[in-house]
Design a protein around this motif. Structure first.
Motif, PDB file in Angstrom:
ATOM      1  N   MET A 255       0.755  -0.823  -0.318  1.00  0.00           N
ATOM      2  CA  MET A 255       0.283  -0.213  -0.310  1.00  0.00           C
ATOM      3  C   MET A 255       0.933   1.229   0.304  1.00  0.00           C
ATOM      4  O   MET A 255       2.185   1.588   0.416  1.00  0.00           O
ATOM      5  N   GLU A 256      -0.092   2.577  -0.366  1.00  0.00           N
ATOM      6  CA  GLU A 256       0.999   3.370  -0.344  1.00  0.00           C
ATOM      7  C   GLU A 256       0.503   4.494   0.135  1.00  0.00           C
ATOM      8  O   GLU A 256      -0.698   4.567   0.100  1.00  0.00           O
ATOM      9  N   TYR A 257       1.177   5.573   0.454  1.00  0.00           N
ATOM     10  CA  TYR A 257       0.309   6.473   0.530  1.00  0.00           C
ATOM     11  C   TYR A 257      -0.785   7.105  -0.071  1.00  0.00           C
ATOM     12  O   TYR A 257      -0.808   6.693  -0.932  1.00  0.00           O
ATOM     13  N   PRO A 258      -1.911   7.666   0.258  1.00  0.00           N
ATOM     14  CA  PRO A 258      -2.258   8.136   1.685  1.00  0.00           C
ATOM     15  C   PRO A 258      -2.119   6.916   2.959  1.00  0.00           C
ATOM     16  O   PRO A 258      -2.703   7.303   3.782  1.00  0.00           O
ATOM     17  N   VAL A 259      -2.922   5.969   2.011  1.00  0.00           N
ATOM     18  CA  VAL A 259      -3.428   4.700   3.232  1.00  0.00           C
ATOM     19  C   VAL A 259      -2.414   4.677   4.330  1.00  0.00           C
ATOM     20  O   VAL A 259      -2.526   4.166   5.100  1.00  0.00           O
ATOM     21  N   THR A 260      -0.893   4.046   3.174  1.00  0.00           N
ATOM     22  CA  THR A 260      -0.015   3.844   4.085  1.00  0.00           C
ATOM     23  C   THR A 260       0.700   4.775   4.790  1.00  0.00           C
ATOM     24  O   THR A 260       1.158   6.005   3.942  1.00  0.00           O
ATOM     25  N   ARG A 261       0.198   5.337   6.197  1.00  0.00           N
ATOM     26  CA  ARG A 261       1.772   6.886   6.680  1.00  0.00           C
ATOM     27  C   ARG A 261       2.283   6.084   8.205  1.00  0.00           C
ATOM     28  O   ARG A 261       2.222   5.946   9.019  1.00  0.00           O
ATOM     29  N   LEU A 262       2.978   6.398   7.676  1.00  0.00           N
ATOM     30  CA  LEU A 262       4.581   5.505   8.800  1.00  0.00           C
ATOM     31  C   LEU A 262       4.254   6.533  10.174  1.00  0.00           C
ATOM     32  O   LEU A 262       5.065   6.518  10.786  1.00  0.00           O
ATOM     33  N   ARG A 263       4.806   7.965   9.957  1.00  0.00           N
ATOM     34  CA  ARG A 263       4.116   8.701  10.532  1.00  0.00           C
ATOM     35  C   ARG A 263       3.365   8.081  12.074  1.00  0.00           C
ATOM     36  O   ARG A 263       3.103   8.830  13.257  1.00  0.00           O
ATOM     37  N   ARG A 264       2.200   8.075  11.712  1.00  0.00           N
ATOM     38  CA  ARG A 264       1.558   7.109  12.685  1.00  0.00           C
ATOM     39  C   ARG A 264       1.729   6.550  14.127  1.00  0.00           C
ATOM     40  O   ARG A 264       1.361   6.518  14.448  1.00  0.00           O
ATOM     41  N   LEU A 265       3.024   6.087  13.299  1.00  0.00           N
ATOM     42  CA  LEU A 265       3.745   4.969  14.688  1.00  0.00           C
ATOM     43  C   LEU A 265       4.699   5.753  15.232  1.00  0.00           C
ATOM     44  O   LEU A 265       6.028   5.484  15.985  1.00  0.00           O
ATOM     45  N   ARG A 266       4.851   6.780  14.825  1.00  0.00           N
ATOM     46  CA  ARG A 266       6.319   8.155  15.563  1.00  0.00           C
ATOM     47  C   ARG A 266       5.187   9.073  16.264  1.00  0.00           C
ATOM     48  O   ARG A 266       5.835  10.061  16.222  1.00  0.00           O
ATOM     49  N   SER A 267       3.530   9.357  16.701  1.00  0.00           N
ATOM     50  CA  SER A 267       3.210   9.719  17.005  1.00  0.00           C
ATOM     51  C   SER A 267       3.158  10.730  18.768  1.00  0.00           C
ATOM     52  O   SER A 267       3.377  11.360  19.125  1.00  0.00           O
ATOM     53  N   SER A 268       3.375   9.216  19.244  1.00  0.00           N
ATOM     54  CA  SER A 268       4.092   9.871  20.300  1.00  0.00           C
ATOM     55  C   SER A 268       4.920   8.874  21.264  1.00  0.00           C
ATOM     56  O   SER A 268       5.401   7.823  20.592  1.00  0.00           O
ATOM     57  N   GLU A 269       5.775   9.421  22.785  1.00  0.00           N
ATOM     58  CA  GLU A 269       6.747   8.510  23.256  1.00  0.00           C
ATOM     59  C   GLU A 269       6.238   7.066  23.245  1.00  0.00           C
ATOM     60  O   GLU A 269       6.832   6.001  22.741  1.00  0.00           O
ATOM     61  N   PRO A 270       5.047   6.337  24.088  1.00  0.00           N
ATOM     62  CA  PRO A 270       4.837   5.491  24.238  1.00  0.00           C
ATOM     63  C   PRO A 270       4.615   4.755  22.756  1.00  0.00           C
ATOM     64  O   PRO A 270       4.893   3.283  22.880  1.00  0.00           O
ATOM     65  N   MET A 271       3.634   5.603  21.886  1.00  0.00           N
ATOM     66  CA  MET A 271       3.957   4.534  20.409  1.00  0.00           C
ATOM     67  C   MET A 271       5.479   4.016  19.895  1.00  0.00           C
ATOM     68  O   MET A 271       5.592   3.294  19.831  1.00  0.00           O
ATOM     69  N   ARG A 272       6.552   5.114  19.848  1.00  0.00           N
ATOM     70  CA  ARG A 272       8.004   5.173  19.812  1.00  0.00           C
ATOM     71  C   ARG A 272       8.221   4.614  20.201  1.00  0.00           C
ATOM     72  O   ARG A 272       9.327   3.029  19.883  1.00  0.00           O
ATOM     73  N   SER A 273       8.179   4.255  21.841  1.00  0.00           N
ATOM     74  CA  SER A 273       8.841   3.102  22.465  1.00  0.00           C
ATOM     75  C   SER A 273       7.994   1.624  21.990  1.00  0.00           C
ATOM     76  O   SER A 273       8.549   0.508  22.576  1.00  0.00           O
TER      77      SER A 273
END
Length: 329
Positions: free
Chosen positions: A1-19
């Motif tokens: 899948m490509e943008y806009p369906v795939t948005r890798l920034r979803r998994l960088r949105s907060s420190e708990p998510m990044r962790s």
């Protein structure tokens, strides 16, 4: 899948998510803290090129060791500065040598029961000429003899193991020294002591501050005839294969950050524990940048350690061990 369906920034949105999705992790138990042991009592002499790192008498080194243990650090790597030096480096294997004495004192401390004591095995801190082996001179020319040096290196490893070293770590880069050490240990009933080989130690400009710390600069020539050429990745793999065939249990890559590709290649090829040494020059250049305000200390320190871990090092020898453990703790 490509943008806009795939948005890798979803998994960088907060420190708990990044962790949660973080791929590479650091822990204090994977750090090894180097200590430089010197004669005397109450001695704590800061090394001018390595802010925060000191030459320590045994009593002061014990305090550092106990703090390291309290922080959950995995082990210590011990180097010695003897009271006197000679052509053969006899202080390296003396029963009352500086590191042997430190090991015996450390073993008495209940606070250090979970801290691995790793003894560096080399002659350079103990020889009057500063080389890692026996020097044969013919007129103005000189040669670092291999086989006679190996005999003394094996003798040193045995002495350190008998004094209480949990691991012996030959750093000299002489051919055949792992086999000689393994034979010496086994013959004396110390077959359970592992050998951590500096299997591909490169001749590097990044060792400069260490040579001040350990008073081990060569008095003539250099170490390029025995330490590896930094341009040779394939040769590094050959060195590792030979050391493993001789009985090495673990590998230590040195230096770290300028040789991350070597760490990665070794990790992909060899199924043994692999560590890396973030050497004095790496530490000192960061400290210089911190003093100038050019780099943010904590972020830089942790990013550098993550890079080494990500390359494939299971454990890291670093002068940042205590500071990094406090961040992680």
């Amino acid at each position: 899948m490509e943008y806009p369906v795939t948005r890798l920034r979803r998994l960088r949105s907060s420190e708990p998510m990044r962790s949660l999705v973080r791929e590479t992790h650091l822990e204090p138990g994977a750090f090894i803290y180097p200590l430089f042991i010197c004669p005397g009592e109450g001695v704590r002499n800061e090394i001018s090129s390595m802010p925060g790192v000191c030459n320590l008498s045994i009593d002061e080194a014990l305090k550092e060791a106990e703090e390291a243990a309290s922080l959950g650090i995995g082990g210590l790597l011990l180097f010695g500065l003897p009271e006197s030096k000679d052509e053969e480096g006899s202080g390296a294997w003396a029963e009352d040598g500086i590191v042997q004495s430190a090991l015996r004192e450390f073993k008495k401390s209940a606070a250090l029961k979970n801290l691995l004591l790793i003894a560096d095995v080399c002659l350079c801190e103990y020889t009057s000429h500063g080389h890692c082996g026996i020097v044969k001179k013919q007129g103005e020319a000189y040669e670092i003899e291999n086989d006679s040096s190996v005999r003394l290196i094996a003798r040193t490893a045995l002495s350190l193991a008998q004094a209480g070293a949990d691991i012996v770590a030959p750093s000299d880069m002489m051919d055949g020294r792992v086999a000689a050490i393994r034979d010496e240990l086994d013959e004396e009933g110390l077959e359970q002591v592992p050998v951590l080989s500096y299997a591909s130690k490169f001749s590097s400009a990044f060792y400069g501050p260490f040579r001040e710390a350990a008073d081990s600069a060569p008095q003539f020539g250099d170490r390029r005839s025995y330490q590896m050429d930094g341009a040779n990745l394939r040769e590094a793999m050959r060195e590792i294969e030979l050391d493993l065939a001789e009985g090495a249990d673990m590998l230590l890559m040195k230096p770290a950050m300028a040789y991350l590709d070597v760490i990665r290649a070794a990790r992909e090829r060899f199924d043994v524990p692999i560590g890396a040494y973030q050497v004095s020059g790496e530490y000192s250049m960061f400290q210089a940048a911190f003093a100038k305000g050019w780099l943010e200390p904590q972020r830089t320190m942790m990013e550098s350690l993550v890079s080494i871990r990500r390359a494939g090092a299971g454990f890291i020898v670093t002068y940042f061990a205590k500071d990094a453990a406090k961040v992680l703790g």
